[in-house]
Design a protein around this motif. Sequence first.
Motif, short mmCIF file in Angstrom:
data_model
loop_
_atom_site.label_atom_id
_atom_site.label_comp_id
_atom_site.label_asym_id
_atom_site.label_seq_id
_atom_site.Cartn_x
_atom_site.Cartn_y
_atom_site.Cartn_z
N PRO A 62 -138.78 4.86 -69.04
CA PRO A 62 -138.49 4.56 -67.55
C PRO A 62 -139.29 5.68 -66.80
O PRO A 62 -139.18 6.03 -65.31
CB PRO A 62 -137.51 4.53 -67.75
N SER A 63 -140.83 5.23 -66.75
CA SER A 63 -141.47 5.75 -65.41
C SER A 63 -141.11 5.93 -64.22
O SER A 63 -141.25 6.89 -63.61
CB SER A 63 -142.56 5.13 -66.10
N LYS A 64 -140.71 4.23 -63.69
CA LYS A 64 -140.40 4.58 -62.24
C LYS A 64 -138.75 5.96 -62.08
O LYS A 64 -139.07 6.52 -60.77
CB LYS A 64 -139.74 3.60 -61.72
N SER A 65 -138.23 6.12 -62.44
CA SER A 65 -137.06 6.65 -62.50
C SER A 65 -137.45 7.75 -62.86
O SER A 65 -137.17 8.88 -62.16
CB SER A 65 -135.80 6.38 -63.53
N LEU A 66 -138.14 8.79 -63.66
CA LEU A 66 -138.25 9.38 -63.78
C LEU A 66 -139.46 10.49 -62.44
O LEU A 66 -139.30 11.43 -62.00
CB LEU A 66 -139.49 9.78 -64.93
N ASP A 67 -139.86 9.49 -61.88
CA ASP A 67 -141.12 9.86 -61.19
C ASP A 67 -140.23 9.91 -59.60
O ASP A 67 -140.60 10.71 -59.09
CB ASP A 67 -141.87 7.84 -61.08
N ALA A 73 -137.00 16.11 -56.84
CA ALA A 73 -136.69 17.06 -56.63
C ALA A 73 -137.74 18.11 -55.92
O ALA A 73 -137.60 19.28 -55.33
CB ALA A 73 -136.80 18.12 -58.35
N VAL A 74 -139.22 17.82 -55.65
CA VAL A 74 -140.13 18.11 -55.07
C VAL A 74 -139.39 18.29 -53.72
O VAL A 74 -139.97 19.60 -52.40
CB VAL A 74 -141.65 17.00 -55.21
N GLU A 84 -141.37 18.35 -71.56
CA GLU A 84 -140.52 19.29 -72.22
C GLU A 84 -139.38 19.29 -71.77
O GLU A 84 -137.78 19.75 -71.76
CB GLU A 84 -141.26 20.97 -72.84
N GLN A 85 -138.84 18.93 -70.56
CA GLN A 85 -137.79 19.05 -70.03
C GLN A 85 -137.57 17.01 -69.13
O GLN A 85 -136.70 17.69 -68.09
CB GLN A 85 -137.93 19.75 -68.62
N THR A 86 -137.90 16.46 -69.68
CA THR A 86 -137.59 15.09 -69.80
C THR A 86 -137.91 14.26 -70.80
O THR A 86 -137.58 14.70 -71.69
CB THR A 86 -139.05 14.16 -69.24
N PHE A 87 -136.36 13.87 -70.16
CA PHE A 87 -135.00 13.26 -71.48
C PHE A 87 -134.88 11.84 -70.81
O PHE A 87 -134.82 12.18 -70.00
CB PHE A 87 -133.99 14.40 -71.88
N THR A 88 -134.80 10.84 -72.14
CA THR A 88 -134.76 9.32 -71.53
C THR A 88 -133.66 9.40 -72.77
O THR A 88 -133.35 10.04 -74.01
CB THR A 88 -135.48 8.42 -71.29
N ASP A 89 -133.06 8.14 -72.98
CA ASP A 89 -132.03 7.65 -74.03
C ASP A 89 -132.07 6.02 -73.86
O ASP A 89 -132.20 5.39 -72.67
CB ASP A 89 -130.24 8.02 -73.93
N HIS A 90 -131.70 5.62 -74.54
CA HIS A 90 -131.86 3.93 -74.81
C HIS A 90 -130.95 3.80 -73.90
O HIS A 90 -129.25 3.54 -74.22
CB HIS A 90 -131.33 3.76 -75.97
N THR A 120 -131.31 8.85 -61.45
CA THR A 120 -131.37 8.08 -60.39
C THR A 120 -129.83 7.41 -59.89
O THR A 120 -129.47 7.55 -58.23
CB THR A 120 -132.72 6.91 -60.62
N THR A 121 -128.42 7.31 -60.65
CA THR A 121 -127.49 7.03 -59.81
C THR A 121 -127.09 7.29 -61.01
O THR A 121 -127.07 8.35 -62.16
CB THR A 121 -127.62 4.99 -60.23
N ALA A 122 -125.42 7.94 -60.96
CA ALA A 122 -124.31 8.61 -61.63
C ALA A 122 -124.07 7.74 -62.61
O ALA A 122 -123.71 7.78 -63.81
CB ALA A 122 -122.90 8.36 -61.25
N SER A 123 -124.63 6.44 -62.62
CA SER A 123 -124.28 5.04 -63.65
C SER A 123 -124.92 5.57 -64.55
O SER A 123 -124.85 5.37 -65.79
CB SER A 123 -124.30 3.85 -63.25
#
Length: 158
Positions: A62-67, A73-74, A84-90, A120-123
């Motif tokens: 999910p590159s767009k969400s992570l970007d 944050a910036v 190492e502090q970037t996490f994803t799940d299906h 990106t969203t609470a959901s």
Amino acid sequence: MDVERERDAKWSPNKVWVEPDPNARLAALRRDNLQQVVSQVLGKGRAPRVCRYALSVGGHRPSKSLDAATAFAVRNAWQVGGEEQTFTDHHGAPSPELRTGWCLVRKQIRAGYADGVVVTTASVISPHADEYEQELNWFALHCAFVAVIASAAEAGRL
């Protein structure tokens, strides 16, 4: 109080009864905790450190969400962890506490490597208000925050 409200509504059917928006309450809980934790961290003379978390669809990163999480944050002058502090799940994974990526976010918080997480969203955390609130409470208990890029009004959800 709820019982009294139900009784009053039953005996006064012509009166308009407005139910409180649970999403607004959860958004306020999240916002208040975020402000408190960020203030505490800044008071220690450092920038808040955050993880990024997103859900993948079809096995794609999910590159767009992570970007978007990084950019958010910036803009807030928070320190963004690397891969190492970037996490994803299906997408469609079970409740948050059963997801590998979300558990790793929690592990970063418990270990003191991060002060919060950006989504990106609470959901992304949970589409269910009770599960989402449970996670907000867990973060508050561990003096950490959840930052949501899309506000409740924009997302139409939590």
